[in-house]
Design a protein around this motif. Sequence first.
Motif, PDB file in Angstrom:
ATOM      1  N   ASP A  42       2.394  -6.727  -4.196  1.00  0.00           N
ATOM      2  CA  ASP A  42       2.129  -5.551  -5.031  1.00  0.00           C
ATOM      3  C   ASP A  42       2.385  -4.254  -4.263  1.00  0.00           C
ATOM      4  OD1 ASP A  42       1.345  -4.404  -7.483  1.00  0.00           O
ATOM      5  OD2 ASP A  42      -0.733  -4.189  -6.807  1.00  0.00           O
ATOM      6  N   ASP A 101      -1.566   1.407  -4.493  1.00  0.00           N
ATOM      7  CA  ASP A 101      -2.303   0.180  -4.173  1.00  0.00           C
ATOM      8  C   ASP A 101      -3.244   0.362  -2.976  1.00  0.00           C
ATOM      9  OD1 ASP A 101      -2.686  -2.531  -5.083  1.00  0.00           O
ATOM     10  OD2 ASP A 101      -1.649  -3.261  -3.298  1.00  0.00           O
ATOM     11  N   HIS A 130      -5.374   0.073  -8.646  1.00  0.00           N
ATOM     12  CA  HIS A 130      -6.159  -0.722  -9.593  1.00  0.00           C
ATOM     13  C   HIS A 130      -7.438  -1.292  -8.977  1.00  0.00           C
ATOM     14  CE1 HIS A 130      -4.673  -4.873  -8.228  1.00  0.00           C
ATOM     15  NE2 HIS A 130      -4.074  -4.016  -7.429  1.00  0.00           N
ATOM     16  N   HIS A 131      -7.808  -0.839  -7.777  1.00  0.00           N
ATOM     17  CA  HIS A 131      -9.045  -1.340  -7.160  1.00  0.00           C
ATOM     18  C   HIS A 131     -10.260  -0.611  -7.732  1.00  0.00           C
ATOM     19  CE1 HIS A 131      -6.017  -2.469  -4.099  1.00  0.00           C
ATOM     20  NE2 HIS A 131      -6.785  -3.528  -3.981  1.00  0.00           N
ATOM     21  N   ALA A 149      -2.539  -5.389 -11.375  1.00  0.00           N
ATOM     22  CA  ALA A 149      -1.719  -5.006 -10.211  1.00  0.00           C
ATOM     23  C   ALA A 149      -1.328  -3.539 -10.350  1.00  0.00           C
ATOM     24  CB  ALA A 149      -0.450  -5.853 -10.151  1.00  0.00           C
ATOM     25  N   THR A 150      -1.052  -2.898  -9.221  1.00  0.00           N
ATOM     26  CA  THR A 150      -0.527  -1.534  -9.294  1.00  0.00           C
ATOM     27  C   THR A 150       0.805  -1.538 -10.041  1.00  0.00           C
ATOM     28  OG1 THR A 150      -1.705  -0.883  -7.298  1.00  0.00           O
ATOM     29  CG2 THR A 150       0.192   0.456  -7.898  1.00  0.00           C
ATOM     30  N   ASP A 180      -0.065 -10.384  -7.281  1.00  0.00           N
ATOM     31  CA  ASP A 180      -1.499 -10.098  -7.360  1.00  0.00           C
ATOM     32  C   ASP A 180      -2.234 -11.037  -8.320  1.00  0.00           C
ATOM     33  OD1 ASP A 180      -1.692  -8.157  -5.455  1.00  0.00           O
ATOM     34  OD2 ASP A 180      -2.465  -6.591  -6.778  1.00  0.00           O
TER      35      ASP A 180
HETATM   36 MN    MN Z   1      -2.626  -4.689  -5.860  1.00  0.00          MN
END
Ligand code: MN
Length: 344
Positions: A42, A101, A130-131, A149-150, A180
Amino acid sequence: MGIEKISWGNLMNYLEVSQALFEVASRSSRMLVLSHANPDADAIASILAFQRVFASDSRTVDVAIGPGTIPATLEFLPDLDRIQLIGDLETHEYDLLVLLDCADEGRTGEVGEQIVIELGKRITVVNIDHHVTNREFGDLNIIDPEAAATCEILTLLFEANNVEIDSELATILLAGVQGDTLGLRTPSTTGRTLDVSADLLYAGADLHTIVDYLFRVRPFSTIKLWGQVLYRVSMHGPLVWTEITPEMLEAAGADESEGEGIVNFLAGTAGARAAALLYQKPDGWRVSMRSLADDVDVAELAGLFGGGGHSRAAGCSLEAGIDARNRFLDIVADRIALSPASAD
Ligand code: MN
Ligand code: AMP
Ligand code: MN
């Protein structure tokens, strides 16, 4: 493609943030795009996709990562030779900084963090991630924890802005999503992830090559490394864990990135509530954690040691030495043990 799709819950948001992103980018003529140390599919795919979309005759886009090697499983991706190490950048004269990411600036490594802080004082910082643990350190923060995923976020942003996605760009983006989601198998995979994947397939993404490289074909050195690492595996209470030492890497002729899949494999151990893989490094341990148990949040556990990530996949660093390692194992095993009351 894309904007007719009303099935995307936050389409309006994506239209707005996409406009904001393209507006900021249109004012840049020298852009730096970074992703994290020990890059995964990713991270690599995000920066390559970003470069493809935003580089033009009037705009240079440099792409770089924190310390670590590009996994051999990604060698099918185009333009890998354009990726630099952050520490090797020859200039810091940029007018826009983009982090992809990365939950925080520190994910780009020690040198990267200094550069991000320094550049952040004088130029605009865009943060796309996306965390759930993202610290929103940018001037423009496009954070969607619902995204698997980003690269899922980037696809939505590009589609919202009617970017033409050719087959190479589609392959890059789909590689990030596949990486991811372990091939659309993680709980983070949603209907929207499938929609995005379908769009990328229609745009000509080479799914067959992605799946072969990411999940099937491995160098012999990887097989030898896995043999040694799995031989050492043990259970510490409900925690299944093992480690990768420099000696093991040397004996197998492997680099650290070749151990990436082991922790996902271990997470499937029946009876284990979480899995940890510890990489021994001169300055301490790098830890990768996974869990399949709904009530075990590894991002929270990693947070106890200054790390972070997602509820099912997270990581942290520990200081060097066997004591630090054993303390980590004790604390985690204790935290994830089922209390008598909750075990039914
Ligand atoms: Mn990721
Ligand atoms: P990994 O085990 O390296 O594949 O990482 C799993 C997830 O945790 C990824 O989403 C990483 O971005 C995140 N992660 C790993 N290490 C750290 C760390 N030291 N701090 C914050 N997040 C991390
Ligand atoms: Mn990543």
